[in-house]
Design an enzyme around this catalytic site. Structure first.
Site, PDB file in Angstrom:
ATOM      1  N   ARG A 108       1.008  -1.063   0.033  1.00 23.73           N
ATOM      2  CA  ARG A 108       0.042  -0.077   0.145  1.00 23.73           C
ATOM      3  C   ARG A 108       0.880   1.008   0.020  1.00 23.73           C
ATOM      4  O   ARG A 108       1.707   1.454   0.941  1.00 23.73           O
ATOM      5  CB  ARG A 108      -0.788  -0.080   1.289  1.00 23.73           C
ATOM      6  CG  ARG A 108      -1.873   1.502   1.385  1.00 23.73           C
ATOM      7  CD  ARG A 108      -2.687   1.245   2.571  1.00 23.73           C
ATOM      8  NE  ARG A 108      -3.723   0.460   1.832  1.00 23.73           N
ATOM      9  CZ  ARG A 108      -5.062   0.600   2.132  1.00 23.73           C
ATOM     10  NH1 ARG A 108      -5.315   1.039   3.477  1.00 23.73           N
ATOM     11  NH2 ARG A 108      -5.885  -0.089   1.714  1.00 23.73           N
ATOM     12  N   HIS A 135      -7.002   0.753  -6.883  1.00 24.68           N
ATOM     13  CA  HIS A 135      -7.014  -0.260  -5.626  1.00 24.68           C
ATOM     14  C   HIS A 135      -7.885  -1.555  -6.466  1.00 24.68           C
ATOM     15  O   HIS A 135      -9.023  -1.788  -5.953  1.00 24.68           O
ATOM     16  CB  HIS A 135      -7.964   0.426  -4.498  1.00 24.68           C
ATOM     17  CG  HIS A 135      -8.044  -0.220  -3.377  1.00 24.68           C
ATOM     18  ND1 HIS A 135      -7.313  -1.408  -3.229  1.00 24.68           N
ATOM     19  CD2 HIS A 135      -8.525   0.143  -2.158  1.00 24.68           C
ATOM     20  CE1 HIS A 135      -7.537  -1.499  -1.525  1.00 24.68           C
ATOM     21  NE2 HIS A 135      -8.407  -0.931  -0.986  1.00 24.68           N
ATOM     22  N   GLN A 138      -9.654  -4.047  -3.989  1.00 30.29           N
ATOM     23  CA  GLN A 138     -10.876  -3.692  -3.534  1.00 30.29           C
ATOM     24  C   GLN A 138     -12.107  -3.965  -4.725  1.00 30.29           C
ATOM     25  O   GLN A 138     -13.083  -4.365  -4.404  1.00 30.29           O
ATOM     26  CB  GLN A 138     -10.843  -2.236  -3.179  1.00 30.29           C
ATOM     27  CG  GLN A 138     -12.062  -1.619  -2.707  1.00 30.29           C
ATOM     28  CD  GLN A 138     -12.581  -2.058  -1.560  1.00 30.29           C
ATOM     29  OE1 GLN A 138     -11.869  -1.886  -0.707  1.00 30.29           O
ATOM     30  NE2 GLN A 138     -13.922  -2.584  -1.673  1.00 30.29           N
ATOM     31  N   ASP A 230     -17.316   6.534  -2.185  1.00 25.51           N
ATOM     32  CA  ASP A 230     -16.091   6.446  -1.455  1.00 25.51           C
ATOM     33  C   ASP A 230     -15.927   7.703  -0.733  1.00 25.51           C
ATOM     34  O   ASP A 230     -16.509   8.786  -1.103  1.00 25.51           O
ATOM     35  CB  ASP A 230     -14.922   5.883  -2.578  1.00 25.51           C
ATOM     36  CG  ASP A 230     -13.544   5.938  -1.685  1.00 25.51           C
ATOM     37  OD1 ASP A 230     -13.544   5.742  -0.531  1.00 25.51           O
ATOM     38  OD2 ASP A 230     -12.776   5.957  -2.433  1.00 25.51           O
ATOM     39  N   CYS A 269     -16.282   1.059   0.099  1.00 28.44           N
ATOM     40  CA  CYS A 269     -15.227   0.323   0.285  1.00 28.44           C
ATOM     41  C   CYS A 269     -14.755   0.308   1.786  1.00 28.44           C
ATOM     42  O   CYS A 269     -13.809  -0.481   2.107  1.00 28.44           O
ATOM     43  CB  CYS A 269     -14.033   0.717  -0.625  1.00 28.44           C
ATOM     44  SG  CYS A 269     -13.536   2.282  -0.570  1.00 28.44           S
ATOM     45  N   ARG A 297     -13.062  -9.055   0.840  1.00 31.20           N
ATOM     46  CA  ARG A 297     -11.984  -8.955   0.576  1.00 31.20           C
ATOM     47  C   ARG A 297     -10.957  -9.863   0.777  1.00 31.20           C
ATOM     48  O   ARG A 297     -10.016 -10.342   0.226  1.00 31.20           O
ATOM     49  CB  ARG A 297     -11.345  -7.560   1.284  1.00 31.20           C
ATOM     50  CG  ARG A 297     -11.867  -6.296   1.130  1.00 31.20           C
ATOM     51  CD  ARG A 297     -11.216  -5.666  -0.274  1.00 31.20           C
ATOM     52  NE  ARG A 297      -9.809  -5.629  -0.086  1.00 31.20           N
ATOM     53  CZ  ARG A 297      -9.162  -4.529   0.381  1.00 31.20           C
ATOM     54  NH1 ARG A 297      -9.883  -3.613   0.893  1.00 31.20           N
ATOM     55  NH2 ARG A 297      -7.944  -4.513   0.409  1.00 31.20           N
TER      56      ARG A 297
HETATM   57  N1   CP Z   1     -11.059  -0.676   1.914  1.00 33.01           N
HETATM   58  C1   CP Z   1      -9.974  -0.712   2.499  1.00 33.01           C
HETATM   59  O1   CP Z   1      -8.911  -1.002   1.576  1.00 33.01           O
HETATM   60  O2   CP Z   1      -9.876  -0.378   3.830  1.00 33.01           O
HETATM   61  P1   CP Z   1      -8.621  -0.265   4.702  1.00 33.01           P
HETATM   62  O3   CP Z   1      -7.861   1.162   4.137  1.00 33.01           O
HETATM   63  O4   CP Z   1      -9.109  -0.257   5.909  1.00 33.01           O
HETATM   64  O5   CP Z   1      -7.489  -1.298   4.234  1.00 33.01           O
HETATM   65  N1  NVA Z   2      -9.919   6.415  -1.895  1.00 36.36           N
HETATM   66  C1  NVA Z   2      -9.654   5.794  -0.510  1.00 36.36           C
HETATM   67  C2  NVA Z   2      -9.836   4.540  -0.461  1.00 36.36           C
HETATM   68  C3  NVA Z   2      -9.384   3.865   1.011  1.00 36.36           C
HETATM   69  C4  NVA Z   2      -9.475   2.535   1.162  1.00 36.36           C
HETATM   70  C5  NVA Z   2      -8.168   6.471  -0.547  1.00 36.36           C
HETATM   71  O1  NVA Z   2      -7.327   6.400  -1.078  1.00 36.36           O
HETATM   72  O2  NVA Z   2      -8.037   6.645   0.940  1.00 36.36           O
END
Ligand code: CP
Ligand code: NVA
Length: 312
Positions: A108, A135, A138, A230, A269, A297
């Site tokens: 990430r 993502h 997701q 989102d 999400c 997930r």
């Molecule tokens: N939806 C998602 O990726 O959640 P987190 O940011 O908690 O991992």
């Molecule tokens: N769009 C959001 C998704 C989090 C899971 C972000 O990038 O923070």
């Protein structure tokens, strides 16, 4: 595992939903459903996952870590303060080191370029666990959830309301590969990137998909079988929060908007900013499937791990 047993072929990464073919996506969904029915099997007993975070996470960490446990593998979680990606040593050196010690990595990151640099230097498969661009894990859980609730994906109409961000990008590509009708409604200036929209249209043409980008949330949700939103401010954009709150308010998924899609399920999400992009009344309603989606997930990522490791 690591160096000795490794193939010298280019590893199979999942950095974008666009790395998948439509049959591969379908195979991942089938396997996800099978693994949901039977979650424990020693399928990854010889494998270990390095899970690297530059940003916070709840679902991504829990789902990958428990997925590895349930499949008999090991998982090492590395937090930003521990490895200090690109500061303490180069991204390429981290990738080279980890390639000798684990069999797969998921990252990430803030900048998608960090992921591509890591993948270029890695001798193991690399999975995008969220970047500023996409993502994909997701989106796979998202289409799995739509399929469970709507019974199919081809022709299903999904409205995405809000920011044309990483989540929107991956959803557009997954919808395209699945033959869905994806209608995005976002404020002007916050559209998904033109390159991703073009890619989704090109991928979707072969599968009868429809990709529409507009600015009217009512038009987008009318006739939709699923409504998705989102956060308005993604991780890394916190300095834009005040401006975004004002601009995005007309895109709130609330009961008035949902009245235009009386049959639709609601997806998010998570994490949700209740009272901003979605109201309590909607996210807590019977039509909300956000916790099915979040659970999915884990099931989807097991299939992703099998896919990148050539074990699907
Ligand atoms: N939806 C998602 O990726 O959640 P987190 O940011 O908690 O991992
Ligand atoms: N769009 C959001 C998704 C989090 C899971 C972000 O990038 O923070």
């Amino acid at each position: 595992m690591g160096g000795a047993g490794m193939s010298m072929h280019t590893p199979r990464h999942l950095l974008s939903v666009g790395d998948l073919t439509a049959p591969a996506l379908q195979a991942i969904l089938e396997r996800s459903l099978a693994l949901k029915r039977a979650p424990r099997a020693p399928l990854l007993a010889q494998h270990s996952l390095a899970l690297i975070f530059e940003k916070p996470s709840l679902r991504t960490r829990v789902s990958f870590e428990v997925a590895m446990q349930e499949l008999g593998g090991a998982c090492v979680v590395l937090r930003p303060d521990e490895i200090q990606m690109g500061q303490r040593e180069t991204i390429a050196d981290i990738a080279a080191y980890l390639s000798r010690n684990v069999t797969v990595a998921a990252l990430r990151v803030f900048a998608h370029g960090t992921l591509t640099q890591f993948a270029a230097a890695a001798r193991i498969p690399v999975v995008n666990a969220l970047s500023d661009w996409e993502h994909p894990c997701q989106a796979l859980a998202d289409v799995l959830t739509v399929r469970e609730h709507c019974g199919r994906l081809a022709g299903v109409r999904l409205a995405y309301i809000g920011d044309g961000n990483n989540v929107c990008h991956s959803l557009l590509l997954a919808g395209a590969l699945s033959g869905m009708q994806v209608r995005v409604a976002c404020p002007a200036g916050y559209e998904p990137q033109a390159a991703v929209v073009a890619q989704a249209r090109a991928l979707g043409a072969a599968h009868g998909a429809l990709i529409e980008i507009g600015h009217d949330p009512v038009a987008a949700v009318t006739g939709a079988a699923a409504v998705y939103t989102d956060v308005w401010t993604s991780m890394g954009q916190e300095q834009e929060t005040a401006v975004r709150k004002q601009l995005f308010m007309p895109y709130q998924v609330n009961e008035q908007l949902m009245a235009h899609a009386p049959e639709a399920i609601v997806l998010h999400c998570l994490p949700a900013h209740r009272g901003e992009e979605i109201t309590d009344a909607v996210i807590d309603s019977a039509r909300s499937v956000v916790f099915d989606q979040a659970e999915n997930r884990r099931h989807a990522q097991k299939a992703v791990l099998l896919h990148v490791l050539g074990l699907l």
